[in-house]
Design a protein around this motif. Structure first.
Motif, short mmCIF file in Angstrom:
data_model
loop_
_atom_site.label_atom_id
_atom_site.label_comp_id
_atom_site.label_asym_id
_atom_site.label_seq_id
_atom_site.Cartn_x
_atom_site.Cartn_y
_atom_site.Cartn_z
N PRO A 484 0.81 -1.22 0.00
CA PRO A 484 0.00 0.00 0.00
C PRO A 484 0.85 1.27 0.00
O PRO A 484 2.03 1.27 0.34
N VAL A 485 0.21 2.37 -0.39
CA VAL A 485 0.77 3.72 -0.24
C VAL A 485 -0.14 4.45 0.74
O VAL A 485 -1.36 4.47 0.56
N HIS A 486 0.46 5.03 1.76
CA HIS A 486 -0.36 5.63 2.83
C HIS A 486 0.12 7.04 3.13
O HIS A 486 1.32 7.33 3.16
N VAL A 487 -0.85 7.93 3.34
CA VAL A 487 -0.58 9.30 3.76
C VAL A 487 -0.92 9.42 5.24
O VAL A 487 -2.07 9.19 5.64
N PHE A 488 0.09 9.71 6.06
CA PHE A 488 -0.11 9.85 7.50
C PHE A 488 -0.65 11.25 7.81
O PHE A 488 -0.45 12.20 7.05
N PRO A 489 -1.36 11.42 8.92
CA PRO A 489 -2.02 12.71 9.23
C PRO A 489 -1.07 13.83 9.59
O PRO A 489 -1.49 14.99 9.65
N GLY A 490 0.18 13.53 9.84
CA GLY A 490 1.13 14.57 10.18
C GLY A 490 2.36 14.01 10.84
O GLY A 490 2.57 12.78 10.87
N ALA A 491 3.21 14.89 11.33
CA ALA A 491 4.44 14.45 11.97
C ALA A 491 4.12 13.67 13.24
O ALA A 491 3.10 13.90 13.89
N GLY A 492 4.98 12.72 13.57
CA GLY A 492 4.78 11.93 14.78
C GLY A 492 5.45 10.57 14.68
O GLY A 492 6.15 10.26 13.71
N THR A 493 5.23 9.77 15.72
CA THR A 493 5.77 8.42 15.78
C THR A 493 4.62 7.43 15.63
O THR A 493 3.65 7.48 16.39
N TYR A 494 4.76 6.51 14.67
CA TYR A 494 3.70 5.56 14.36
C TYR A 494 4.26 4.14 14.42
O TYR A 494 5.36 3.88 13.90
N VAL A 495 3.53 3.24 15.05
CA VAL A 495 3.88 1.82 15.05
C VAL A 495 3.06 1.14 13.95
O VAL A 495 1.84 1.02 14.06
N VAL A 496 3.74 0.76 12.89
CA VAL A 496 3.09 0.16 11.73
C VAL A 496 3.21 -1.36 11.84
O VAL A 496 4.32 -1.89 12.02
N CYS A 497 2.10 -2.06 11.73
CA CYS A 497 2.08 -3.52 11.86
C CYS A 497 1.50 -4.17 10.61
O CYS A 497 0.53 -3.67 10.04
N LEU A 498 2.11 -5.28 10.21
CA LEU A 498 1.63 -6.10 9.10
C LEU A 498 1.32 -7.50 9.63
O LEU A 498 2.19 -8.14 10.23
N ARG A 499 0.10 -7.96 9.40
CA ARG A 499 -0.29 -9.32 9.76
C ARG A 499 -0.61 -10.08 8.48
O ARG A 499 -1.40 -9.62 7.65
N THR A 500 0.02 -11.25 8.30
CA THR A 500 -0.20 -12.05 7.10
C THR A 500 -0.71 -13.43 7.49
O THR A 500 -0.45 -13.93 8.59
N GLU A 501 -1.43 -14.03 6.55
CA GLU A 501 -1.85 -15.43 6.68
C GLU A 501 -1.18 -16.21 5.55
O GLU A 501 -1.40 -15.91 4.37
N ILE A 502 -0.36 -17.21 5.91
CA ILE A 502 0.39 -18.01 4.93
C ILE A 502 -0.03 -19.46 5.08
O ILE A 502 -0.09 -19.99 6.20
N ALA A 503 -0.35 -20.10 3.95
CA ALA A 503 -0.81 -21.48 3.96
C ALA A 503 0.22 -22.37 4.65
O ALA A 503 1.40 -22.34 4.34
N GLY A 504 -0.25 -23.16 5.62
CA GLY A 504 0.62 -24.07 6.35
C GLY A 504 1.36 -23.43 7.50
O GLY A 504 2.00 -24.12 8.28
N CYS A 505 1.28 -22.11 7.61
CA CYS A 505 2.00 -21.41 8.68
C CYS A 505 1.09 -20.57 9.57
O CYS A 505 1.54 -20.02 10.57
N GLY A 506 -0.17 -20.43 9.20
CA GLY A 506 -1.09 -19.66 10.03
C GLY A 506 -0.87 -18.16 9.90
O GLY A 506 -0.35 -17.66 8.89
#
Length: 606
Positions: A484-506
């Motif tokens: 994705p391409v994302h525009v954040f609301p302004g200056a600051g510190t952000y914790v960005v998380c990615l959750r994936t589902e992979i066959a055989g690995c959950g």
């Protein structure tokens, strides 16, 4: 983090000395195959095969060097036996749409003595022959029957090849054809595989010397598919050798008593293709039983099918295996034990000359442990997920280890995709190869980013093999795109998380901290469109220049907070009502269909 520990399970006991291939010879080419081989009275060998579309008969000395060769081409021959007078008998079928059995008697020099064709009204296929004590012969194979099925088919001749009787044996089902064994009472066991549309079984028929049935037995075997070959044993019992499906193809032995009661049954092989030759198994002069099989991609560094000699004890426990072959296909067809206890193997090879299929004759010594094989106790195919470690353990009791990746320890930690096996040597110098393990590695979630400006961030590098992607940008916004391409609301510190589902690995997650400082603007284009403020109408005019795709328009205030967002169709314009907006500088960006941007600023007066 998950750890998987696998400890090997040995299949074989200790061996004594390394086996040796005494010699190997090739014949003819480039498109040849092999049928049968016999040791001749002078210690040499006679072998039958095919050279292209011709039969090919070769007599050799004890070292496998050619003495003479013949090409008897008036029939399709694939059966060969020595005869008591020092000559040979070739057996096969006519070359016709409805085939008939044929026999062809040769003297010791390969010259013709007599020939016979045994006419019938149904199509036949031939397997092999036996010489009887009275000098006559038994020819066996199969015959078509009414209803498009097959039965075992047996002919009995006198010493001159004249027909004495013919018989069929079988069931109402599909019976593949008769392989014979002469028992100590001069009677016969004929064996085959029978199929009634359900699970296949091995079928054995025992007759007297006139072919009259004494008893019939069937033997259930898991996925029996290969024609059974019987051997009459010295104790009056029988050994039936075939092959089964299920774990690739495996060779299969059944030992019975004299009336057919099973004593034990065993399968032999790994996860590859292991099938017995048309010789079946023999009662070994050195004790126990021996058979020859093909093998491929089951143990050690094999790259294609190889020949493998297998010896077991009286209870069916493996005691010796010897593998013969090169980088290409080496396929066994027949074998015999020689009078000195060694073995002669016949097949074909593609390993000596690329794309050149030759008849292959190999002699193996009677003693030695050969290459021993054991299973690592794990499926041939396995998967490791991101962050996992797969442990392979060769077991203790060896003096040295060499894994396929160069490691020399007993245990191997696997974290990357590859094919793994271990070669281990015991204190007697015997070489053991483990089963092959094909490991697929599925990466866990990870990502990279490019900060196009303090508020515009391009995320990429998420695993492509995932079933789904779920982003949380830490600003209350989420996305399900891979990159994705994302525009954040302004200056600051952000914790960005990615959750994936992979066959055989959950489901797995990864997070990273993103610090955006200042407002900043990304590198821009100038041709995506235009934005201008109309003070008289108190509105913005947004013009998209793309003639083919959509253009995204985003308006932000001076702090980088998103105010408005629109999607413009190709080559259109948009009026944005700005009544109620605070006056001052605003920033905007236009995003084209190729994810490039045009960034600018506009002054709104209210």
């Amino acid at each position: 983090m998950r750890y998987i520990v696998i400890t090997c399970c040995f299949l074989f006991l200790a061996c004594v000395l390394q086996a040796q291939v005494r010699w190997a010879k090739t014949f003819a080419g480039p498109n040849d195959d092999a049928c049968q081989v016999r040791q001749t009275p002078d210690g040499g060998f006679i072998l039958l095969g095919s050279a292209g579309f011709s039969n090919y008969l070769v007599r050799t000395d004890s070292l496998g060097d050619t003495l003479w060769s013949r090409k008897p081409n008036w029939a399709d021959f694939c059966g060969l036996i020595n005869t008591a007078d020092g000559g040979f008998l070739l057996t096969g079928t006519t070359v016709s749409s409805i085939r008939d059995f044929v026999s062809y008697k040769l003297d010791a020099n390969g010259d013709s003595v007599w020939a016979h064709v045994y006419l019938d009204t149904l199509d036949q296929g031939h397997y092999t022959a036996l010489e009887m004590d009275d000098g006559g012969f038994i020819l066996t194979g199969y015959t078509a029957t009414i209803g498009n099925a097959y039965d075992m088919y047996v002919l009995r001749t006198d010493p001159l090849g004249d027909l004495q009787w013919r018989r069929t044996y079988g069931t109402a089902n599909f019976d593949l054809g008769a392989m014979p064994a002469l028992n100590r009472d001069n009677g016969f066991m004929f064996a085959t595989t029978t199929n009634a549309g359900g699970p296949s079984e091995f079928l054995a028929v025992v007759t007297d010397d006139a072919g009259v049935v004494l008893w019939t037995r069937t033997y259930a075997a898991p996925d029996a598919i290969g024609g059974a070959v019987p051997t009459a044993l010295a104790d009056g019992g029988y050994l039936i050798c075939g092959w089964i499906a299920g774990n690739g193809y495996d060779s299969y032995l059944i030992r019975t008593d004299s009336v057919g009661n099973p004593l034990w049954a065993r399968s032999y092989g790994g996860a590859g293709f292991e099938t017995r030759t048309s010789r079946g198994a023999i009662e070994d002069l050195n004790g126990g039983f021996t058979f020859v099989t093909s093998t491929d991609l089951s143990y050690g560094p094999g790259t294609d099918r190889d020949m493998m000699l297998v010896r077991v004890d009286d209870a069916g426990n493996l005691t010796r295996q010897v593998r013969v072959g090169g980088l290409a296909e080496d396929m066994p067809r027949y074998f015999e034990q020689t009078r000195d206890g060694s073995y002669i193997l016949l097949g074909y090879t593609l390993s000596h000359v690329p794309n050149w299929k030759e008849i292959y004759l190999v002699r193996i010594d009677s003693v030695g442990c050969g290459e021993r094989f054991f299973d690592l106790g794990i499926a041939q195919w396995d998967t490791i997920c991101g962050g996992d470690t797969l442990w392979l353990d060769a077991g203790s009791g060896f003096s040295s280890y060499l894994w396929s990746n160069g490691a020399v320890s007993q245990r191997l930690a696997v974290t990357v995709a590859d094919t793994y096996y271990v070669a281990a040597v015991d204190s007697n110098g015997c070489l053991y190869y483990s089963s092959l393990v094909f490991v697929e590695a599925k990466p866990g979630p990870s990502f990279n980013l490019v900060n196009q400006g303090n508020f515009l961030v391009n995320f990429y590098g998420a695993p492509g093999n995932a079933l789904s992607w779920s982003w949380d940008f830490g600003d209350g916004q989420i996305d399900s795109l891979k990159n994705p391409v994302h525009v954040f609301p302004g200056a600051g510190t952000y914790v960005v998380c990615l959750r994936t589902e992979i066959a055989g690995c959950g489901t797995q997650s990864v997070c990273d901290t993103l610090v955006l400082a200042g407002l900043g603007l990304p590198a821009t284009r100038t041709d995506l469109g235009s934005v201008r403020f109309d003070a008289r109408a108190n509105r913005l005019l947004v013009q998209a220049n793309d003639l083919e795709g959509r253009t995204k328009f985003v308006l932000l205030d001076a702090a980088g907070r998103r105010v408005k967002e629109y999607l413009l169709e190709a080559n259109t314009e948009l009026w944005v009502n700005t009544q109620g907006y605070a006056g001052g500088v605003y920033f905007y960006w236009l995003e084209g269909r190729d994810h490039t941007w045009q960034v600018g600023k506009v002054f709104i007066v209210n």
